[in-house]
Design a protein around this motif. Structure first.
Motif, PDB file in Angstrom:
ATOM      1  N   ASN A  13       0.831  -1.204   0.000  1.00  0.00           N
ATOM      2  CA  ASN A  13       0.000   0.000   0.000  1.00  0.00           C
ATOM      3  C   ASN A  13       0.871   1.261   0.000  1.00  0.00           C
ATOM      4  OD1 ASN A  13      -2.559   1.393   0.166  1.00  0.00           O
ATOM      5  ND2 ASN A  13      -2.004   1.869   2.279  1.00  0.00           N
ATOM      6  N   TYR A  14       1.956   1.226   0.735  1.00  0.00           N
ATOM      7  CA  TYR A  14       2.838   2.379   0.844  1.00  0.00           C
ATOM      8  C   TYR A  14       3.519   2.701  -0.485  1.00  0.00           C
ATOM      9  CZ  TYR A  14       6.566   5.401   2.549  1.00  0.00           C
ATOM     10  OH  TYR A  14       7.418   6.447   2.740  1.00  0.00           O
ATOM     11  N   SER A  39       2.529   1.603  -3.623  1.00  0.00           N
ATOM     12  CA  SER A  39       1.679   1.624  -4.817  1.00  0.00           C
ATOM     13  C   SER A  39       0.915   2.942  -4.936  1.00  0.00           C
ATOM     14  CB  SER A  39       0.709   0.445  -4.806  1.00  0.00           C
ATOM     15  OG  SER A  39      -0.182   0.561  -3.733  1.00  0.00           O
ATOM     16  N   GLU A  94      -2.169   5.519  -5.633  1.00  0.00           N
ATOM     17  CA  GLU A  94      -3.622   5.530  -5.381  1.00  0.00           C
ATOM     18  C   GLU A  94      -4.315   5.665  -6.729  1.00  0.00           C
ATOM     19  OE1 GLU A  94      -7.215   5.622  -3.301  1.00  0.00           O
ATOM     20  OE2 GLU A  94      -5.248   5.419  -2.384  1.00  0.00           O
ATOM     21  N   LEU A  95      -5.163   4.719  -7.039  1.00  0.00           N
ATOM     22  CA  LEU A  95      -5.932   4.790  -8.286  1.00  0.00           C
ATOM     23  C   LEU A  95      -7.274   5.442  -7.987  1.00  0.00           C
ATOM     24  CD1 LEU A  95      -5.232   1.239  -9.716  1.00  0.00           C
ATOM     25  CD2 LEU A  95      -4.073   3.366 -10.272  1.00  0.00           C
ATOM     26  N   SER A  96      -7.714   6.297  -8.875  1.00  0.00           N
ATOM     27  CA  SER A  96      -9.000   6.980  -8.674  1.00  0.00           C
ATOM     28  C   SER A  96     -10.143   6.056  -9.085  1.00  0.00           C
ATOM     29  CB  SER A  96      -9.062   8.248  -9.513  1.00  0.00           C
ATOM     30  OG  SER A  96      -8.075   9.138  -9.107  1.00  0.00           O
ATOM     31  N   LYS A 109     -15.027   2.701  -2.558  1.00  0.00           N
ATOM     32  CA  LYS A 109     -14.001   2.724  -1.508  1.00  0.00           C
ATOM     33  C   LYS A 109     -14.622   2.435  -0.146  1.00  0.00           C
ATOM     34  CE  LYS A 109     -10.521   5.589  -1.660  1.00  0.00           C
ATOM     35  NZ  LYS A 109      -9.648   6.752  -1.752  1.00  0.00           N
ATOM     36  N   THR A 169      -7.430  -1.060   3.058  1.00  0.00           N
ATOM     37  CA  THR A 169      -6.578   0.000   2.503  1.00  0.00           C
ATOM     38  C   THR A 169      -7.306   0.757   1.398  1.00  0.00           C
ATOM     39  OG1 THR A 169      -5.572  -1.375   0.780  1.00  0.00           O
ATOM     40  CG2 THR A 169      -4.455  -1.305   2.943  1.00  0.00           C
ATOM     41  N   GLN A 170      -8.318   0.159   0.817  1.00  0.00           N
ATOM     42  CA  GLN A 170      -9.130   0.739  -0.256  1.00  0.00           C
ATOM     43  C   GLN A 170      -8.293   1.016  -1.504  1.00  0.00           C
ATOM     44  OE1 GLN A 170     -11.077   4.163   1.478  1.00  0.00           O
ATOM     45  NE2 GLN A 170     -11.415   3.040   3.358  1.00  0.00           N
ATOM     46  N   ASN A 171      -7.241   0.263  -1.689  1.00  0.00           N
ATOM     47  CA  ASN A 171      -6.341   0.435  -2.819  1.00  0.00           C
ATOM     48  C   ASN A 171      -6.462  -0.803  -3.715  1.00  0.00           C
ATOM     49  OD1 ASN A 171      -4.022   0.440  -4.503  1.00  0.00           O
ATOM     50  ND2 ASN A 171      -2.922   1.724  -3.038  1.00  0.00           N
ATOM     51  N   VAL A 224      -3.453  -3.160  -3.928  1.00  0.00           N
ATOM     52  CA  VAL A 224      -3.277  -3.972  -2.725  1.00  0.00           C
ATOM     53  C   VAL A 224      -4.324  -5.080  -2.677  1.00  0.00           C
ATOM     54  CG1 VAL A 224      -3.150  -3.932  -0.212  1.00  0.00           C
ATOM     55  CG2 VAL A 224      -2.289  -2.002  -1.515  1.00  0.00           C
TER      56      VAL A 224
END
Length: 167
Positions: free
Chosen positions: A21-22, A24, A26-28, A34, A105-107, A110
């Motif tokens: 997560n750190y 990668s 953030e994809l919109s 989310k 993480t909502q990513n 991830v």
């Protein structure tokens, strides 16, 4: 594999979620999605923790001639409670915790990575836990394998574990 190596394995799996997560981006995507990911992740974490707690208490209560205060190697094969419908509830719970962390993480990257975490957990079950348990309990465990799946997502199984602990 010793107890502390197993703890280190699962801590590494869980912490890898935050490392990925750190690093990668953030994809919109849709903010409602989310929120759904967060709720689903928290559900998986809670379900995984419940599996771990019930499995640990079941091992302490049913895995020894005398119930133990702390988790130790069982003296006998546990077939009661949550173990009546699956062989590896605690490890299955660990997999859910890792995947739950990924969803929380909502990513998207991830979350996709969590598939690898599930594969690592399943490898751990089938190639480490199964072999160790088979070596320790021999023919009894062979019969146990034939009568139960390695894991089950059934809420009924979780309730069976709770009910057995109250007896």
């Amino acid at each position: 594999m010793g107890f502390w190596w197993k703890i280190a394995f699962w801590l590494t799996v869980w912490s890898s979620v935050y490392m990925v997560n750190y690093i990668s981006p953030e994809l919109s995507y849709n903010p409602h999605l989310k929120k759904l990911f967060l709720i689903f992740g928290l559900f998986l974490i809670l379900y995984g923790l419940a599996l771990n707690i019930i499995a640990g208490k079941s091992l302490r209560k049913f895995g020894h001639e005398q119930p133990q205060d702390r988790l130790t190697q069982p003296d006998r094969l546990v077939e009661e409670g949550i173990f009546s419908c699956m062989r590896h509830p605690a490890i299955f719970g660990n997999i859910f915790i890792a995947i739950g962390f990924a969803f929380a993480t909502q990513n998207i990257i991830v979350i996709l990575f969590s598939g690898w975490l599930a594969a690592a957990g399943l490898y751990f079950i089938m190639n480490i836990e199964e072999r160790e348990t088979l070596t320790y309990f021999k023919d009894d465990y062979c019969q146990f394998i034939k009568s139960r799946p390695p894991f089950s997502f059934s809420i009924k199984c979780l309730l069976e574990g709770i009910k057995a602990l109250k007896r």
